[in-house]
Design an enzyme around this catalytic site. Structure first.
Site, PDB file in Angstrom:
ATOM      1  N   HIS A  17       0.842  -1.206   0.000  1.00  0.00           N
ATOM      2  CA  HIS A  17       0.000   0.000   0.000  1.00  0.00           C
ATOM      3  C   HIS A  17       0.873   1.249   0.000  1.00  0.00           C
ATOM      4  CE1 HIS A  17      -3.133  -2.571   2.320  1.00  0.00           C
ATOM      5  NE2 HIS A  17      -3.628  -2.363   1.113  1.00  0.00           N
ATOM      6  N   LYS A  41     -16.819  -7.788   9.788  1.00  0.00           N
ATOM      7  CA  LYS A  41     -16.532  -7.875  11.221  1.00  0.00           C
ATOM      8  C   LYS A  41     -15.254  -8.644  11.491  1.00  0.00           C
ATOM      9  CE  LYS A  41     -21.385  -7.554  12.490  1.00  0.00           C
ATOM     10  NZ  LYS A  41     -22.582  -8.367  12.589  1.00  0.00           N
ATOM     11  N   ARG A  90      -1.881  -5.620  -8.336  1.00  0.00           N
ATOM     12  CA  ARG A  90      -0.845  -6.638  -8.143  1.00  0.00           C
ATOM     13  C   ARG A  90      -0.867  -7.686  -9.234  1.00  0.00           C
ATOM     14  NH1 ARG A  90      -3.033  -7.798  -2.246  1.00  0.00           N
ATOM     15  NH2 ARG A  90      -4.828  -7.605  -3.603  1.00  0.00           N
ATOM     16  N   SER A 127      -3.206  -7.520   2.831  1.00  0.00           N
ATOM     17  CA  SER A 127      -3.544  -7.432   4.255  1.00  0.00           C
ATOM     18  C   SER A 127      -4.108  -8.755   4.755  1.00  0.00           C
ATOM     19  CB  SER A 127      -4.571  -6.321   4.489  1.00  0.00           C
ATOM     20  OG  SER A 127      -4.050  -5.078   4.115  1.00  0.00           O
TER      21      SER A 127
END
Ligand code: PNS
Length: 161
Positions: A17, A41, A90, A127
């Site tokens: 990032h 969540k 990517r 991530s």
């Protein structure tokens, strides 16, 4: 003043990032890093925590600010007076996913998306993989700044206790 928005969930921000954000900062005068607050969540970090980690990581770039956004990205871009959205790519899989969003966003308000190819050394970093590897005890420090790696380490430890 040319302003671009770099949106994402950044849970957590990775060196991939930051590569894209830093390169965007070299292309336009102002970059607004926009942290989506509507993520699942299963996120490891709250939106406020993600903003704080990004603010620390982006501090070296004077033209870069970090903020939360909710609702439609195009509405946020319009409110910011942003000329474009910047997204890193990517792989072809990223392109397939991002292309539809870019086309939808352009159709909605005319905002364009500029794609920046991720530096090859970060092409496999996401991530979600960082969370998975860290959650299973792997070393993710090469892919994160030291403060982010520390935060990930603490969160990984909390999750197993
Ligand atoms: O980290 P991600 O998954 O690439 O981030 C995706 C994000 C937050 C940029 C995307 O989900 C988004 O733009 N959300 C805002 C809601 C919206 O505008 N949806 C319509 C997209 S065409």
């Amino acid at each position: 003043m040319t302003r671009a928005v770099c949106p994402g969930s950044f849970d957590p921000v990775t060196r991939g990032h930051l590569d894209v954000i830093g390169r965007a900062a070299g292309l336009v005068e102002e970059v607004v890093v926009a942290v989506g607050d509507n993520m699942s969540k299963r996120a490891w970090f709250t939106p406020a925590e993600r903003v704080a980690l990004l603010q620390e990581a982006c501090a070296p770039w004077p033209g870069v600010s970090v903020t939360l956004f909710s609702g439609l990205l195009v509405d946020f871009c319009r409110a910011q007076g942003a000329a474009a959205v910047v997204k890193g790519l990517r792989s072809g899989a990223d392109f397939d996913y991002e292309l539809a969003m870019a086309q939808m966003n352009r159709r909605l308000t005319g905002v364009d998306t500029v794609f920046v190819p991720t530096a090859p050394e970060w092409g496999f970093v996401s991530s979600s993989l960082v969370r998975e590897v860290a959650g299973l005890g792997g070393d993710v420090t090469p892919f994160l700044t030291p403060p982010v790696a520390a935060a990930v380490g603490r969160r990984a430890a909390e999750r197993v206790t």
